[in-house]
Motif scaffolding. Structure first.
Motif, PDB file in Angstrom:
ATOM      1  N   GLN A  51      -1.659   2.936   2.150  1.00 28.15           N
ATOM      2  CA  GLN A  51      -2.079   3.997   1.231  1.00 28.15           C
ATOM      3  C   GLN A  51      -2.319   5.313   1.973  1.00 28.15           C
ATOM      4  OE1 GLN A  51      -3.453   4.130  -2.569  1.00 28.15           O
ATOM      5  NE2 GLN A  51      -1.394   3.334  -2.215  1.00 28.15           N
ATOM      6  N   LEU A  52      -2.976   5.231   3.136  1.00 33.64           N
ATOM      7  CA  LEU A  52      -3.278   6.436   3.901  1.00 33.64           C
ATOM      8  C   LEU A  52      -2.014   7.105   4.442  1.00 33.64           C
ATOM      9  CD1 LEU A  52      -6.434   5.228   5.883  1.00 33.64           C
ATOM     10  CD2 LEU A  52      -6.366   6.715   3.863  1.00 33.64           C
ATOM     11  N   VAL A  88      -6.829  -4.318   5.286  1.00 34.35           N
ATOM     12  CA  VAL A  88      -6.649  -3.226   6.246  1.00 34.35           C
ATOM     13  C   VAL A  88      -5.206  -2.701   6.242  1.00 34.35           C
ATOM     14  CG1 VAL A  88      -6.665  -2.619   8.693  1.00 34.35           C
ATOM     15  CG2 VAL A  88      -8.593  -3.876   7.708  1.00 34.35           C
ATOM     16  N   PRO A  89      -4.195  -3.581   6.295  1.00 34.14           N
ATOM     17  CA  PRO A  89      -2.817  -3.063   6.203  1.00 34.14           C
ATOM     18  C   PRO A  89      -2.540  -2.348   4.883  1.00 34.14           C
ATOM     19  CG  PRO A  89      -2.800  -5.295   7.064  1.00 34.14           C
ATOM     20  CD  PRO A  89      -4.197  -5.031   6.582  1.00 34.14           C
ATOM     21  N   PHE A  90      -3.109  -2.856   3.789  1.00 32.09           N
ATOM     22  CA  PHE A  90      -2.901  -2.211   2.495  1.00 32.09           C
ATOM     23  C   PHE A  90      -3.479  -0.802   2.502  1.00 32.09           C
ATOM     24  CE2 PHE A  90      -4.167  -1.061  -1.784  1.00 32.09           C
ATOM     25  CZ  PHE A  90      -3.030  -1.353  -2.526  1.00 32.09           C
ATOM     26  N   GLY A 145       0.811  -1.211   0.000  1.00 33.78           N
ATOM     27  CA  GLY A 145       0.000   0.000   0.000  1.00 33.78           C
ATOM     28  C   GLY A 145       0.843   1.258   0.000  1.00 33.78           C
ATOM     29  N   ALA A 146       1.957   1.238   0.738  1.00 32.50           N
ATOM     30  CA  ALA A 146       2.826   2.405   0.806  1.00 32.50           C
ATOM     31  C   ALA A 146       3.583   2.628  -0.496  1.00 32.50           C
ATOM     32  CB  ALA A 146       3.809   2.255   1.960  1.00 32.50           C
ATOM     33  N   TRP A 184       3.299  10.387   4.147  1.00 23.46           N
ATOM     34  CA  TRP A 184       4.375  10.642   5.099  1.00 23.46           C
ATOM     35  C   TRP A 184       5.526   9.643   4.971  1.00 23.46           C
ATOM     36  CZ3 TRP A 184      -0.826  10.844   6.419  1.00 23.46           C
ATOM     37  CH2 TRP A 184      -1.318  12.123   6.752  1.00 23.46           C
ATOM     38  N   ILE A 185       5.231   8.414   4.563  1.00 22.70           N
ATOM     39  CA  ILE A 185       6.288   7.397   4.517  1.00 22.70           C
ATOM     40  C   ILE A 185       6.668   6.991   3.100  1.00 22.70           C
ATOM     41  CG2 ILE A 185       5.529   6.476   6.739  1.00 22.70           C
ATOM     42  CD1 ILE A 185       4.297   4.131   5.247  1.00 22.70           C
TER      43      ILE A 185
END
Length: 341
Positions: free
Chosen positions: A184-185, A178-180, A55-56, A189-190
């Motif tokens: 994304q959210l 949920v982790p994905f 997701g990130a 920041w990361i």
């Protein structure tokens, strides 16, 4: 003396060797009792972290830009989540002649997982195809697969899919989706940190997969499931998967031509539409199949290595094809090593 090297047309992926070594370790020293509980807990945490990284990594902006080439993406998604599963269902007629029922369930699951990202991009680049389209197609497939693969498994595997049940859907949501979404959210920041440390995070990515393989095959050894697989059955599985891959490679290439896609787009469709992701499939199998995951992931592991070897040959041959007027200029090849995703 010259250093011995494998043939250029047959790449030996070091990561595949690590996977095989992990399977051998599970066969010799399977996790039992308390150690099995610890390994399963670590695998669960690793899977959640793996999808958090997915997701990130996925750029929402790039994904939205890729929507502009919607015909190509719809074609790849149709190959991945419609044509592949239909061929998987057709293979049911090979039970019990070539396949046992557990191997067939694993083969069917293999046809349900999303496409690869890294290897599709690499081979598309080598073959001088539409690399941006391959990037978007692989990303879309992985994103859609988080939702579609469990739903297809629920409909097609049902109660025969090992430990699959309604609870598995809840586990998929909590452990994968949920982790994905969290990744994304938090990408704002990361995202920069992930981009700067992608090599280190790649080790985490691959280490998570190795841990999942070890726990799945350890449980299989403890339960004695490998006594159900004979060399003849494995040979039958390899033959079936070879035919499956050949059919998909032909369908994606000539089907894209019938849909009037250009050469560069046809290359992207062929490489993105004919593959299955080991990195996405293994965590899903561990959640969906539970104690039966060892046999469920075997067809996917074999298909993954087969697709790497065959597509490497095709990509190198396509690289020597004369470009049509206005065709894509040669691109800098992306390394094909360890294309596990």
């Amino acid at each position: 003396m010259k250093r011995l090297r494998p043939p250029r047309w047959m790449p030996i992926d070091p990561y595949i060797l690590l996977l095989l070594a992990t399977v051998g370790l599970a066969a010799l020293l399977p996790a039992r009792g308390t150690s099995a509980d610890v390994a399963n807990g670590a695998a669960t945490a690793a899977i959640a972290f793996l999808f958090f990284l997915y997701g990130a990594r996925l750029s929402t902006r790039e994904a939205m830009d890729g929507v502009k080439h919607w015909r190509l993406h719809v074609t790849v998604l149709a190959c991945t989540f419609v044509v592949f599963p239909l061929l998987g269902l057709a293979a049911r007629g090979l039970v019990p002649v070539l396949l046992t029922d557990p191997l067939y369930q694993g083969l069917l699951f293999c046809t349900l997982v999303p496409s690869t990202i890294q290897s599709s991009i690499a081979f598309t680049s080598i073959a001088r195809g539409n690399v941006p389209a391959a990037i978007c197609a692989g990303s879309f497939s992985s994103l859609v697969g988080i939702v579609v693969t469990p739903l297809l498994a629920a409909g097609l595997l049902g109660g025969t899919g090992g430990g699959f049940s309604a609870d598995s859907l809840v586990k998929i949501v909590l452990q994968l989706l949920v982790p994905f979404v969290a990744g994304q959210l938090l990408r704002r920041w990361i995202g920069g940190f992930v981009a700067r440390h992608k090599k280190v995070l790649g080790l985490v990515d691959r280490g998570s997969i190795l841990l999942v393989v070890y726990t799945a095959f350890s449980e299989g050894m403890v339960r004695g499931v490998w006594h159900q697989v004979s060399p003849v059955r494995l040979a039958g599985l390899l033959a079936v998967e070879a035919v499956l891959l050949a059919v998909m490679l032909l369908l994606t290439w000539y089907g894209a031509k019938a849909l009037r896609f250009g050469r560069a787009d046809r290359i992207a469709i062929q490489f993105a539409g004919s593959k299955k992701s080991l990195a996405a499939g293994l965590p899903m199998a561990s959640v969906l199949f539970g104690a039966h995951a060892s046999l469920a992931v075997l067809p996917l592991m074999l298909f993954h290595q087969m697709q790497l070897m065959v597509c490497a040959v095709i990509a190198k041959r396509r690289a020597h094809d004369p470009l049509p007027p206005g065709g894509t200029a040669p691109a800098e090849p992306i390394p094909t090593g360890a294309g596990s995703r």
